[in-house]
Scaffold this motif. Structure first.
Motif, PDB file in Angstrom:
ATOM      1  N   LEU A  82       0.565  -0.874   0.231  1.00 61.05           N
ATOM      2  CA  LEU A  82      -0.373   0.388  -0.367  1.00 61.05           C
ATOM      3  C   LEU A  82       0.423   1.441   0.078  1.00 61.05           C
ATOM      4  O   LEU A  82       0.176   2.607  -0.668  1.00 61.05           O
ATOM      5  N   GLU A  83       2.268   0.841   0.599  1.00 61.30           N
ATOM      6  CA  GLU A  83       2.696   2.307   0.973  1.00 61.30           C
ATOM      7  C   GLU A  83       3.502   2.852  -0.306  1.00 61.30           C
ATOM      8  O   GLU A  83       3.230   4.231  -0.415  1.00 61.30           O
ATOM      9  N   LYS A  84       3.098   1.922  -1.611  1.00 60.61           N
ATOM     10  CA  LYS A  84       3.788   2.981  -3.093  1.00 60.61           C
ATOM     11  C   LYS A  84       2.578   3.015  -4.328  1.00 60.61           C
ATOM     12  O   LYS A  84       2.938   3.152  -5.081  1.00 60.61           O
ATOM     13  N   ILE A  85       1.262   3.016  -3.323  1.00 63.70           N
ATOM     14  CA  ILE A  85       0.677   3.325  -4.353  1.00 63.70           C
ATOM     15  C   ILE A  85      -0.562   4.163  -4.355  1.00 63.70           C
ATOM     16  O   ILE A  85      -2.125   4.333  -4.144  1.00 63.70           O
ATOM     17  N   LYS A  86      -0.639   5.475  -2.813  1.00 69.18           N
ATOM     18  CA  LYS A  86      -0.865   6.027  -2.524  1.00 69.18           C
ATOM     19  C   LYS A  86      -1.398   6.658  -3.831  1.00 69.18           C
ATOM     20  O   LYS A  86      -3.290   7.492  -3.537  1.00 69.18           O
ATOM     21  N   VAL A  87      -0.715   7.578  -4.562  1.00 64.23           N
ATOM     22  CA  VAL A  87      -1.074   8.574  -5.655  1.00 64.23           C
ATOM     23  C   VAL A  87      -2.524   7.812  -6.512  1.00 64.23           C
ATOM     24  O   VAL A  87      -3.417   8.666  -7.072  1.00 64.23           O
ATOM     25  N   VAL A  88      -2.606   6.205  -6.701  1.00 65.87           N
ATOM     26  CA  VAL A  88      -3.367   5.714  -8.189  1.00 65.87           C
ATOM     27  C   VAL A  88      -4.380   5.482  -7.050  1.00 65.87           C
ATOM     28  O   VAL A  88      -5.351   5.922  -7.892  1.00 65.87           O
ATOM     29  N   ARG A  89      -4.006   5.056  -5.654  1.00 63.70           N
ATOM     30  CA  ARG A  89      -5.765   5.264  -5.170  1.00 63.70           C
ATOM     31  C   ARG A  89      -6.259   6.531  -5.102  1.00 63.70           C
ATOM     32  O   ARG A  89      -7.968   6.468  -5.060  1.00 63.70           O
ATOM     33  N   ARG A  90      -5.766   7.648  -5.185  1.00 65.21           N
ATOM     34  CA  ARG A  90      -6.702   8.943  -4.285  1.00 65.21           C
ATOM     35  C   ARG A  90      -7.287   9.041  -5.488  1.00 65.21           C
ATOM     36  O   ARG A  90      -8.534  10.106  -5.628  1.00 65.21           O
ATOM     37  N   GLY A  91      -7.003   8.924  -7.532  1.00 61.43           N
ATOM     38  CA  GLY A  91      -7.338   8.929  -7.866  1.00 61.43           C
ATOM     39  C   GLY A  91      -8.639   8.224  -8.291  1.00 61.43           C
ATOM     40  O   GLY A  91      -9.784   8.796  -8.837  1.00 61.43           O
ATOM     41  N   ILE A  92      -8.588   6.905  -7.879  1.00 65.53           N
ATOM     42  CA  ILE A  92      -9.636   5.573  -7.856  1.00 65.53           C
ATOM     43  C   ILE A  92     -10.707   6.926  -7.202  1.00 65.53           C
ATOM     44  O   ILE A  92     -12.070   6.347  -6.961  1.00 65.53           O
ATOM     45  N   VAL A  93     -10.310   7.172  -5.090  1.00 67.85           N
ATOM     46  CA  VAL A  93     -11.529   8.012  -4.674  1.00 67.85           C
ATOM     47  C   VAL A  93     -11.550   9.034  -5.259  1.00 67.85           C
ATOM     48  O   VAL A  93     -13.187   9.303  -5.131  1.00 67.85           O
TER      49      VAL A  93
END
Length: 218
Positions: A82-93
């Motif tokens: 989870l540590e290196k996917i924060k940015v892509v997760r923000r896009g999904i959210v």
């Protein structure tokens, strides 16, 4: 990435493991596969994983489904991935879509983890994910993946033929050329895979359809 700027269909080949993982989930019924860069990547081209996450989320919402993220490191605890996917997760959210789960990037074995039918997939990786992200954000007409590695459903030469047919089908639909990108110039596997897929595209007659419509890059 000149092929993207020229308006080609761009095929990313990362045999170990991004494009093989992509092929496996497509075999399993995924409706879309995108690649994205991990957080903090330092590359000499524009990447935007948040934009890719947002796009994935919008497609998921349109199809009343969820997004699954596949990422690295392969051998790690879930919280480390989870540590290196924060940015892509923000896009999904931001899109309003839901993330169903996060799995390791393990190539053809990925289908052991879940049923990917009807899901939107983002593969976040240092090689293939970055190459996909770069092509996408250079406004490539369409970014797709291909592999030469066998999956549960495809053996022998079949993955090569599938990759070639996919590239031709998309390029023909858009009236475009094809650029094939080896995700890493340091990976002999990727370079050989590009050569095999490019040869199959030629053998299937794409150059007869569009003279000069294929490029082979490493």
């Amino acid at each position: 990435m000149q092929g993207a700027k020229r308006g080609d269909v761009v095929m990313i080949v990362d045999a170990i493991d991004m494009s093989t993982t992509a092929e496996a989930v497509l075999d399993d019924g995924a409706i879309m596969v995108l690649g994205a860069s991990p957080d903090g990547i330092n590359v000499p081209v524009k990447v935007n994983p948040k934009k890719i996450g947002y796009q994935a989320g919008k497609v998921a919402l349109k199809n009343n489904t969820k997004v699954i993220i596949i990422t690295e490191p392969r051998f790690s605890k879930p919280e480390q991935r989870l540590e290196k996917i924060k940015v892509v997760r923000r896009g999904i959210v931001k899109s309003g879509a839901q993330i169903e789960d996060v799995f390791p990037n393990v190539g053809a074995q990925i289908t052991r983890f879940a049923n990917f039918t009807g899901k939107v997939i983002i593969i976040v990786s240092n090689s293939g994910g970055v190459a996909f992200d770069a092509a996408y954000n250079q406004e490539a007409l369409k970014v797709i993946t291909g592999t030469v590695v066998r999956t549960v459903s495809q053996k022998g030469i079949k993955p090569v033929k599938t990759a070639a047919q996919r590239a031709i089908a998309v390029a023909t639909e858009y009236g475009a050329g094809i650029t094939i990108v080896a995700a890493s110039s340091n990976s002999y596997e990727d370079i050989l895979a590009v050569d095999k897929i490019a040869t199959a595209i030629i053998d299937l007659g794409f150059l007869d359809i569009k003279q000069g419509g294929i490029e082979d890059h490493d």
